[in-house]
Design a protein around this motif. Structure first.
Motif, PDB file in Angstrom:
ATOM      1  N   PRO A 184       0.820  -1.212   0.000  1.00  0.00           N
ATOM      2  CA  PRO A 184       0.000   0.000   0.000  1.00  0.00           C
ATOM      3  C   PRO A 184       0.853   1.262   0.000  1.00  0.00           C
ATOM      4  CG  PRO A 184      -0.866  -1.595   1.548  1.00  0.00           C
ATOM      5  CD  PRO A 184       0.433  -2.152   1.046  1.00  0.00           C
ATOM      6  N   LEU A 185       0.430   2.214  -0.820  1.00  0.00           N
ATOM      7  CA  LEU A 185       1.218   3.430  -0.973  1.00  0.00           C
ATOM      8  C   LEU A 185       1.167   4.326   0.254  1.00  0.00           C
ATOM      9  CD1 LEU A 185       0.535   4.541  -4.640  1.00  0.00           C
ATOM     10  CD2 LEU A 185       2.691   3.830  -3.652  1.00  0.00           C
ATOM     11  N   SER A 186       0.129   4.187   1.066  1.00  0.00           N
ATOM     12  CA  SER A 186       0.023   5.053   2.234  1.00  0.00           C
ATOM     13  C   SER A 186       1.236   4.883   3.147  1.00  0.00           C
ATOM     14  CB  SER A 186      -1.262   4.748   3.005  1.00  0.00           C
ATOM     15  OG  SER A 186      -1.303   3.378   3.383  1.00  0.00           O
ATOM     16  N   LYS A 187       1.652   3.631   3.352  1.00  0.00           N
ATOM     17  CA  LYS A 187       2.826   3.379   4.189  1.00  0.00           C
ATOM     18  C   LYS A 187       4.102   3.866   3.500  1.00  0.00           C
ATOM     19  CE  LYS A 187       0.892  -0.645   6.557  1.00  0.00           C
ATOM     20  NZ  LYS A 187       1.070  -2.083   6.878  1.00  0.00           N
ATOM     21  N   ASP A 192       8.755   6.900   3.214  1.00  0.00           N
ATOM     22  CA  ASP A 192       9.821   7.234   2.273  1.00  0.00           C
ATOM     23  C   ASP A 192       9.737   8.638   1.699  1.00  0.00           C
ATOM     24  OD1 ASP A 192      10.637   4.618   2.644  1.00  0.00           O
ATOM     25  OD2 ASP A 192       9.462   3.880   0.941  1.00  0.00           O
ATOM     26  N   VAL A 193       8.559   9.251   1.727  1.00  0.00           N
ATOM     27  CA  VAL A 193       8.388  10.568   1.096  1.00  0.00           C
ATOM     28  C   VAL A 193       8.174  11.657   2.135  1.00  0.00           C
ATOM     29  CG1 VAL A 193       7.036  11.916  -0.541  1.00  0.00           C
ATOM     30  CG2 VAL A 193       7.451   9.494  -0.990  1.00  0.00           C
ATOM     31  N   PHE A 194       7.127  11.497   2.956  1.00  0.00           N
ATOM     32  CA  PHE A 194       6.746  12.579   3.861  1.00  0.00           C
ATOM     33  C   PHE A 194       7.616  12.646   5.117  1.00  0.00           C
ATOM     34  CE2 PHE A 194       2.557  11.772   1.703  1.00  0.00           C
ATOM     35  CZ  PHE A 194       2.609  12.913   0.932  1.00  0.00           C
ATOM     36  N   SER A 302      -0.710   6.433   9.336  1.00  0.00           N
ATOM     37  CA  SER A 302      -0.511   5.913   7.974  1.00  0.00           C
ATOM     38  C   SER A 302       0.388   4.688   7.987  1.00  0.00           C
ATOM     39  CB  SER A 302       0.089   7.004   7.081  1.00  0.00           C
ATOM     40  OG  SER A 302      -0.772   8.116   6.991  1.00  0.00           O
ATOM     41  N   GLU A 303       1.430   4.712   8.832  1.00  0.00           N
ATOM     42  CA  GLU A 303       2.386   3.604   8.862  1.00  0.00           C
ATOM     43  C   GLU A 303       1.803   2.349   9.498  1.00  0.00           C
ATOM     44  OE1 GLU A 303       5.634   5.257  10.923  1.00  0.00           O
ATOM     45  OE2 GLU A 303       6.334   6.507   9.249  1.00  0.00           O
ATOM     46  N   HIS A 304       0.877   2.511  10.430  1.00  0.00           N
ATOM     47  CA  HIS A 304       0.337   1.364  11.164  1.00  0.00           C
ATOM     48  C   HIS A 304      -1.123   1.087  10.841  1.00  0.00           C
ATOM     49  CE1 HIS A 304       4.000   1.347  13.529  1.00  0.00           C
ATOM     50  NE2 HIS A 304       3.831   2.633  13.784  1.00  0.00           N
TER      51      HIS A 304
END
Length: 342
Positions: A184-187, A192-194, A302-304
């Motif tokens: 999933p892109l949210s993680k 990696d981006v935000f 978002s990560e969890h």
């Protein structure tokens, strides 16, 4: 005019003169080749040149036509080879290309056109087109004034658009497949981006929030005050403790109104002071700390995150890609042709 501008202007004029000279030479060369080919046809030579220009026909046939390849390659071929060599050296000196040997690859039609064979001399027509376009870029001539050029450019743009659209759509469809296959892109976005840009995002968000407060709060200050007053009046009218104050003889209703006014003033005063302080650059640190904490909570969520919301970022990206694909599928050249008919 500065010295650099003068040099640039002189170089501009020299480039135009060189292109004009080469255009004249190439046109003369192609004209001579065409004439010699026509002269080489026996029927035309006997019926036309021998009949009306017998001396010229006899001289040209014996002295020139028999050794045409030698004369043509010596006269014009020498000029072309020298010109290409000079341009190549100029490109190396100015570092126009990443490698020194790129010039003959890019200008392959010029190099092959110098070969004195009929199959390669046809490429000199491409040289004429390239020189005309070069003069067009130098703004010495305007090719758009000619309908033939506009028609050629239109069909060239159609070919480029069709090819580029197919390539772009294919790449985007492949990207959609990769997005569906991957995590999933949210993680990934959070990690990696935000998150690596946490400090920059905090400064950016806090700066924009403070600028928005400075710009809009004072404009709507009285509207906010009136809104809070209405809410407080609505809440206090339903409060049992305040209703009991009305039972105090003579002063009950007045005391209740004073209490409502005091609550309204205190509430708005706190909000007004807080907002004014946050809009002040001296208190930017407080705003940055608040924004940083909010962003940290968003990153952690978002990560969890788990479940359907985990794929929300994927779905949003895929829908965005579909929107781009639909835009690409629209044919701009059809719109241009429709505008011509209108």
């Amino acid at each position: 005019m500065s010295t650099a501008e003068q040099r640039e202007q002189i170089a501009h004029r020299q480039a135009i003169l060189l292109d004009l000279l080469m255009l004249i030479l190439v046109v003369l060369d192609l004209s001579w080749i065409a004439f010699d080919q026509i002269f080489g046809v026996k029927l035309i030579r006997e019926q036309l040149f021998d009949a009306f220009l017998p001396k010229f026909s006899s001289w040209y046939f014996e002295e020139v036509h028999q050794s045409f390849l030698l004369y043509e390659s010596t006269i014009f071929g020498t000029f072309f080879i020298v010109e290409i060599s000079l341009r190549w050296l100029w490109a190396i000196w100015k570092k126009r290309y990443a490698k020194w040997f790129f010039y003959p690859i890019v200008h392959w039609y010029d190099v092959l056109g110098c070969i004195p064979l009929s199959s390669f001399r046809v490429l000199r027509f491409l040289r004429v087109i390239a020189l005309l376009y070069s003069l067009h870029k130098w703004k010495f001539i305007n090719l758009y004034n000619y309908s033939l050029f506009r028609l050629v450019i239109h069909y060239y743009n159609i070919a480029v658009e069709e090819i580029s659209d197919r390539v772009a759509i294919s790449l985007l469809e492949e990207a959609k497949i990769e997005i569906r296959r991957g995590t999933p892109l949210s993680k990934a976005l959070a990690q990696d981006v935000f998150r690596p840009k946490h400090a920059e995002l905090t400064d950016w968000a806090a700066g924009h929030i403070q600028a928005g407060l400075q710009l809009h709060y004072h404009r709507h200050r009285y509207e906010i005050q009136a809104y809070l007053k209405d809410i407080i009046e609505e809440i206090t009218h339903g409060n049992k403790e305040l209703k009991r104050l009305q039972k105090i003889p003579v002063l009950g209703k007045s005391i209740q109104q004073d209490v409502e006014q005091a609550v309204s003033s205190i509430t708005f005063g706190v909000i007004d002071r807080l907002t004014t302080d946050l809009a002040n650059k001296e208190h930017l640190v407080v705003l940055e700390t608040t924004v940083a904490a909010v962003l940290e909570v968003i990153f952690q969520m978002s990560e969890h995150s788990k479940g359907e919301k985990d794929n929300l970022a994927n779905d949003l990206v895929i829908e965005s890609v579909d929107l781009i694909i639909n835009r690409i599928r629209k044919k701009r050249w059809q719109e241009v042709e429709a505008s011509w008919k209108a």
